[in-house]
Design an enzyme around this catalytic site. Structure first.
Site, mmCIF file in Angstrom:
data_model
loop_
_atom_site.group_PDB
_atom_site.id
_atom_site.type_symbol
_atom_site.label_atom_id
_atom_site.label_comp_id
_atom_site.label_asym_id
_atom_site.label_seq_id
_atom_site.Cartn_x
_atom_site.Cartn_y
_atom_site.Cartn_z
ATOM 1 N N LYS A 56 31.148 33.330 47.546
ATOM 2 C CA LYS A 56 32.157 34.097 48.275
ATOM 3 C C LYS A 56 31.954 35.610 48.202
ATOM 4 O O LYS A 56 32.403 36.347 49.083
ATOM 5 C CB LYS A 56 33.559 33.743 47.767
ATOM 6 C CG LYS A 56 34.025 32.360 48.176
ATOM 7 C CD LYS A 56 35.485 32.137 47.838
ATOM 8 C CE LYS A 56 35.971 30.805 48.392
ATOM 9 N NZ LYS A 56 37.421 30.612 48.194
ATOM 10 N N ASP A 62 41.677 32.660 52.863
ATOM 11 C CA ASP A 62 42.358 32.111 51.684
ATOM 12 C C ASP A 62 43.725 32.771 51.512
ATOM 13 O O ASP A 62 44.729 32.106 51.231
ATOM 14 C CB ASP A 62 41.526 32.354 50.421
ATOM 15 C CG ASP A 62 40.359 31.391 50.292
ATOM 16 O OD1 ASP A 62 40.426 30.301 50.876
ATOM 17 O OD2 ASP A 62 39.378 31.742 49.619
#
Length: 592
Positions: free
Chosen positions: A439, A485
């Site tokens: 990420k 997210d």
């Protein structure tokens, strides 16, 4: 006592009235009220027992429908008001409930043109598979000026669609509950001069039309079609009512029939459809000049729409989604190149709603054949991610929406190896989901980042944007990093905690500080911390990371809050010092 036909509609309409006006239902007919007790006294045979059982079953079914509709009305009533030009972001609109997505790319709505809504029943299951909304044409109803019949017909359409909904967005309710079986409705009263049937010769005609449009708002429709050509005073009154009391998206519309207009005039009509900046979407339908030798005449509405959008950008006005098409068989190509929310028919129907109308399946097939819709390759990239269900989830979504894309799983330990792969460099690569451990490491390979991704310092989504240069016509690829997210965290937290901080008017002894405890310190934890910070100043953050405590300190420095050393005495001591209580715990540690 053996006839309950229409009972569900009566109660559902009454529920709609109560939800919107606080009104009630008069019941001064007590002498005619049928009760189970009085019925039992008259039962003399097994047949009568069977009839009573059937009556009870039908009443139960009817009442479950009433409960569902009342729940849906409440859910729509508590939505934040839609904003013209709002993107599909959680801070400005409810994801899935704003015009940018409701009127999204490659979406379709099906026009219901039956005078009796029950006539839809044989076709509704097949239709629901292919479209994203149903258009309720109130002007085509058999009893279109009867308030009860309009609202009752609206509820019938919803209930017929409910068991078969596939592509409807989730409607938030309370807590973490959602309604996912409510087919969006486009409520339309099309007038005679706008290719419809509602009379529009007198002020009384137009006044009656606006009254019916108000019923659409009362029925909690997702989209209200408002023709842009009528009385500005009545239009202002309707829009003010919509803005102050309801959460429907407004679709400003105009149908130019039967004569063709210049492109300059078409652009003016597009701007008219914005309803002075109060519409959330615009719909433009033009007539084709059949005598013109211009081979691109069926592209006029599409090209005028591009000019309209550029005008909005240049003028700093809200950019709203728009749909465009040309009438008749000669204008069919315009329905294919239209990018958003196309009105369609369906193969199962015995007739089309308008000449030249195509089905969603036909349009998607033509887009593919003509190269207007290119198949893209997507994937999820991570390491040790065999457990991921992302391929199944995304593939099912692509299939349901008839999009020709593919989605695979790429398990790879080194991000450098992935960006050197054939997939990443394929011209058909559309993007990827990103999970642990990539990420943060993938960010240096991206061309642009969203504001949230930059602040969080981690991404979970890469979008391969193919941008055409307006001057050269050449297309270049831009790899764009996004973090979604935090949107998931924010939406859940907002529904659990509320978006507004605690009131300063509440005395300290009756209001303890609200704390969100975040466990972990990786990319997901950073997204969670960012989401809590976006809720407002009334929420405190505590961090605990058992593996590398130093990373928890990084979180506190980036997003504010404090670090706890353990979840027993350490946490207890900090809470007592703060006079706070933990309201939510977010654990971002891997499951194993």
């Amino acid at each position: 006592c053996d006839d309950v036909d229409g009972e569900e509609g009566n109660v559902a309409v009454a529920a709609s009235d109560v939800a919107t006006d606080g009104g009630g239902v008069d019941d001064d007919d007590d002498d005619q009220t049928c009760t189970t007790e009085t019925t039992l006294r008259t039962i003399q045979s097994e047949d009568q027992f069977a009839q009573l059982a059937d009556l009870t079953s039908r009443q139960s079914t009817a009442w479950s429908g009433v409960e569902w509709e009342l729940t849906r009305l409440v859910a729509r009533a508590i939505l934040p008001p839609p904003l013209p030009g709002a993107p599909s972001s959680v801070k400005q609109a409810v994801v899935g409930q704003n015009a940018e997505l409701t009127l999204g790319y490659n979406t379709f709505f099906l026009s219901i043109v039956f005078p009796d809504m029950w006539d839809v029943e044989p076709y509704v299951q097949a239709m629901c598979l292919d479209v994203d909304a149903m258009e309720f044409r109130a002007d085509l109803l058999g009893k279109r000026e009867d308030r009860f019949e309009v609202l009752h017909s609206l509820q019938i359409l919803r209930r017929l669609c409910q068991p078969h909904v596939v592509r409807a967005p989730a409607l938030p309710l309370v807590g973490l509950e959602v309604i996912d079986d409510a087919m969006p409705i486009v409520f339309t009263v099309r007038t005679a001069h706008q290719a419809g049937t509602w009379p529009d010769e007198t002020e009384e005609d137009i006044g009656a039309m606006f009254k019916v449009l108000e019923l659409g708002l009362r029925g909690g429709v997702e989209v209200l079609d408002v023709e842009s050509s009528w009385d500005p005073v009545k239009t202002d009154k309707l829009l003010t009512m919509a803005e102050e009391r309801y959460t429907s998206n407004i679709l400003g519309s105009y149908h130019e029939v039967p004569d063709a207009v210049s492109t300059e005039r078409a652009v003016e009509l597009y701007h008219q459809c914005t309803l002075n900046g109060r519409a959330h979407g615009a719909k433009m339908v033009l007539s084709v000049d059949a005598e013109s030798d211009d081979e691109t005449k069926d592209r006029q509405a599409y090209e005028a729409g591009k000019i309209f959008k550029k005008n909005l950008i240049d003028e700093g006005k809200p950019v709203i989604p728009y749909l465009s098409m040309m009438l008749g068989e000669i204008g069919q190509f315009s329905r294919v190149i239209n990018e958003r929310f196309a009105p369609v028919t369906h193969e199962s129907l015995p007739f089309v709603a308008a000449p030249g109308q195509l089905s969603a399946s036909e349009i998607m097939t033509l887009k593919l054949v003509m190269g207007l819709l290119k198949p893209r390759k997507y994937c999820i990239i991570g390491h040790n991610i065999a457990y991921s269900v992302s391929p199944q989830m995304h593939s099912a979504a692509f299939a349901a929406t008839r999009l020709p894309h593919s989605y695979s799983l790429v398990d790879i330990p080194d991000i450098e190896e992935f960006v050197a792969s054939d997939l990443w460099n394929d011209e058909d690569f559309g993007g990827c989901s990103v999970t642990i451990p990539h990420k943060r490491t993938i960010m240096k390979h991206l061309d642009e980042l969203s504001e949230a991704a930059e602040k969080i310092g981690a991404i979970n989504t890469v979008i391969a944007k193919h941008i055409e240069d307006e001057e050269t016509g050449e297309t270049r690829r831009v790899m764009y990093g996004e973090n979604t997210d935090w949107r998931g965290f924010y939406t859940a937290l907002r529904r659990r905690l509320g978006a507004d901080p605690p009131s300063s008017d509440v005395e300290e002894e009756t209001e303890r500080a609200k704390v969100v405890l975040i466990v972990g310190a990786g990319g997901a934890a950073r997204a969670a911390a960012y989401a809590v910070a976006e809720l407002g100043d009334g929420y405190e953050q505590l961090y605990f990371n058992p593996r590398t405590p130093a990373k928890a300190n990084d979180l506190a420095e980036s997003f504010g809050g404090r670090v706890v050393t353990d979840l027993e005495d350490g946490l207890k001591g900090v809470l007592e010092e703060m006079g706070a209580e933990v309201r939510v715990v977010i654990c971002t540690l891997p499951a194993s």
